[in-house]
Design an enzyme around this catalytic site. Structure first.
Site, PDB file in Angstrom:
ATOM      1  N   LYS A   1       0.826  -1.217   0.000  1.00 50.55           N
ATOM      2  CA  LYS A   1       0.000   0.000   0.000  1.00 50.55           C
ATOM      3  C   LYS A   1       0.858   1.263   0.000  1.00 50.55           C
ATOM      4  O   LYS A   1       1.999   1.266   0.452  1.00 50.55           O
ATOM      5  CB  LYS A   1      -0.991  -0.036   1.166  1.00 50.55           C
ATOM      6  CG  LYS A   1      -2.106  -1.057   0.860  1.00 50.55           C
ATOM      7  CD  LYS A   1      -3.341  -0.891   1.680  1.00 50.55           C
ATOM      8  CE  LYS A   1      -4.406  -1.874   1.162  1.00 50.55           C
ATOM      9  NZ  LYS A   1      -5.504  -2.067   2.083  1.00 50.55           N
TER      10      LYS A   1
ATOM     11  N   ARG B   1      -3.898 -10.167   4.578  1.00 49.62           N
ATOM     12  CA  ARG B   1      -4.227 -10.155   3.137  1.00 49.62           C
ATOM     13  C   ARG B   1      -3.018  -9.616   2.383  1.00 49.62           C
ATOM     14  O   ARG B   1      -2.691  -8.443   2.491  1.00 49.62           O
ATOM     15  CB  ARG B   1      -5.462  -9.278   2.918  1.00 49.62           C
ATOM     16  CG  ARG B   1      -5.977  -9.255   1.507  1.00 49.62           C
ATOM     17  CD  ARG B   1      -7.203  -8.349   1.399  1.00 49.62           C
ATOM     18  NE  ARG B   1      -7.745  -8.377   0.046  1.00 49.62           N
ATOM     19  CZ  ARG B   1      -7.289  -7.628  -0.959  1.00 49.62           C
ATOM     20  NH1 ARG B   1      -6.294  -6.786  -0.750  1.00 49.62           N
ATOM     21  NH2 ARG B   1      -7.821  -7.721  -2.158  1.00 49.62           N
TER      22      ARG B   1
HETATM   23  C1  9MG Z   1     -10.064  -5.522  -1.332  1.00 44.65           C
HETATM   24  N1  9MG Z   1      -9.126  -4.952  -0.385  1.00 44.65           N
HETATM   25  C2  9MG Z   1      -8.117  -4.084  -0.674  1.00 44.65           C
HETATM   26  N2  9MG Z   1      -7.474  -3.750   0.453  1.00 44.65           N
HETATM   27  C3  9MG Z   1      -8.095  -4.415   1.464  1.00 44.65           C
HETATM   28  C4  9MG Z   1      -7.905  -4.468   2.841  1.00 44.65           C
HETATM   29  O1  9MG Z   1      -6.974  -3.747   3.452  1.00 44.65           O
HETATM   30  N3  9MG Z   1      -8.720  -5.254   3.574  1.00 44.65           N
HETATM   31  C5  9MG Z   1      -9.708  -5.970   2.972  1.00 44.65           C
HETATM   32  N4  9MG Z   1     -10.503  -6.735   3.757  1.00 44.65           N
HETATM   33  N5  9MG Z   1      -9.935  -5.958   1.657  1.00 44.65           N
HETATM   34  C6  9MG Z   1      -9.142  -5.179   0.918  1.00 44.65           C
END
Ligand code: 9MG
Length: 262
Positions: free
Chosen positions: A205, A240
Site C-alpha cells: 500500500k 491479506r
Molecule cells: C479488497 N481490499 C483491498 N485492500 C483491502 C484491505 O486492506 N482489507 C480488505 N478486507 N480488503 C481489501
C-alpha cells in the site's frame, strides 16, 4: 490470505491475472506458498478506480471461484460490495465475503451473507473508493473505527449473521492519511471488538512508499512483511497479501516465538 485480482486495471499485478488460466495459475502458486484463503476480486478498490457493472463483476469472478472450488478445499473469499456478486460466488462455492464497505454499500448484502451462512469480513472505510483519499478526517481514528465495528456487529447480528462468522478489518488506506494508518497499526488489539478476529491488508500500500520516501512498488514488499510480523504479535490472525511466501515465513517465525514449535 492471498490476493487474486481478476481486474484488467489492478494496480499491483498490471492485470496479468485477468484470464481464467492465469488466475488459476497464480492462485495455485499462492496455495503452494502457504495461503489458506484466496481472496478473489473483480472490481478494483484503489482510489479513483472505475466502477464495474454487476454482470461484469460476476463474469470475472464466478468462473474463478468455481474452478478453484473444484480443485481445492481451502477457503475462498469473494471481495465485493455487491450482494448479487456475493450470492453468485457463494453459489459457486465461496466460503466468505470480504466487503470493504463493511456491508453498508448494498442493503441486500447482510441478508445474502446470513442466508449463505458464510464468513464475513467487515472492513472500515471512510467515504467510497472514488473519493476516500481526497481529505480523510477523524477526531480520533481508533475510537471511530472501533465504534464502526461495534455498530456493525450489532446490526449484522440483528440481520441474522452468526457473530462467530464475523472478522474486522481497520481498512488501511481506505479514507486514511499516513498518520491515521500508523495510529491504527499502533492500536490493533483495541480493535478486536466482541473478541472477533482481525484481518489486516497492508500489502504494497502507498502509505509504505510515503513512509519510505519511495515511489517504487518493489520497495513495499519487505516493509509489508515487517508489518505482518508486527501485526501477528499484536494478535492479527488473517493477513491479506500479494507476496505469500515471505509473509507466511514471517508468520511461522513469529508464531514459533509466541507458541514454540512443539
Ligand atoms: C479488497 N481490499 C483491498 N485492500 C483491502 C484491505 O486492506 N482489507 C480488505 N478486507 N480488503 C481489501
Amino acid at each position: 490470505m492471498g490476493i487474486l485480482n481478476v481486474t484488467p486495471d489492478s494496480f499491483s499485478d498490471g492485470g496479468c491475472h485477468a484470464g481464467l488460466a492465469a488466475a488459476l495459475e497464480h492462485a495455485r502458486r499462492m496455495i503452494a506458498e502457504g495461503a489458506e484463503i484466496i481472496d478473489i476480486g473483480g472490481e478494483s478498490t484503489r482510489p479513483g478506480a472505475a466502477e464495474v457493472s454487476v454482470e461484469e463483476e460476476i463474469a470475472r469472478t464466478r468462473p474463478v471461484v468455481a474452478a478453484l472450488r473444484a480443485e481445492w478445499d481451502g477457503l475462498l473469499s469473494i471481495d465485493t460490495m455487491k450482494a448479487a456478486v456475493a450470492a453468485a460466488a457463494l453459489e459457486a462455492g465461496a466460503d466468505l465475503v470480504n466487503d470493504v464497505s463493511g456491508l453498508t454499500a448494498d442493503p441486500a448484502m447482510a441478508g445474502v451473507c446470513a442466508a449463505g451462512g458464510c464468513g464475513v469480513v467487515v472492513m472500515h472505510m471512510q467515504g467510497d473508493p472514488r473519493t476516500m483519499q481526497l481529505a480523510p478526517r477523524y477526531d480520533d481514528v481508533v475510537a471511530e473505527v472501533r465504534g464502526f465495528f461495534e455498530e456493525r456487529l450489532a446490526a449484522l447480528v440483528a440481520a441474522g449473521i452468526d457473530p462467530e462468522a464475523i472478522c474486522f478489518d481497520p481498512g488501511i488506506g481506505f479514507g486514511k492519511s499516513v498518520e491515521h494508518n500508523l495510529a491504527l497499526l499502533r492500536a490493533l488489539p483495541e480493535l478486536a471488538v466482541g473478541g472477533r478476529p482481525l484481518l489486516l491488508g497492508v500489502s504494497r500500500k502507498s502509505f509504505i512508499g510515503k513512509v519510505l520516501g519511495s515511489l517504487d512498488l518493489a520497495d513495499r514488499a519487505w516493509p509489508t512483511v515487517a508489518i505482518t510480523a508486527r501485526a501477528r504479535e499484536a494478535g492479527v490472525m488473517i493477513h491479506r497479501v500479494h507476496d505469500v511466501k515471505p509473509n507466511v515465513e514471517a508468520l511461522k517465525m513469529v508464531e514459533a516465538i509466541l507458541m514454540g514449535v512443539g
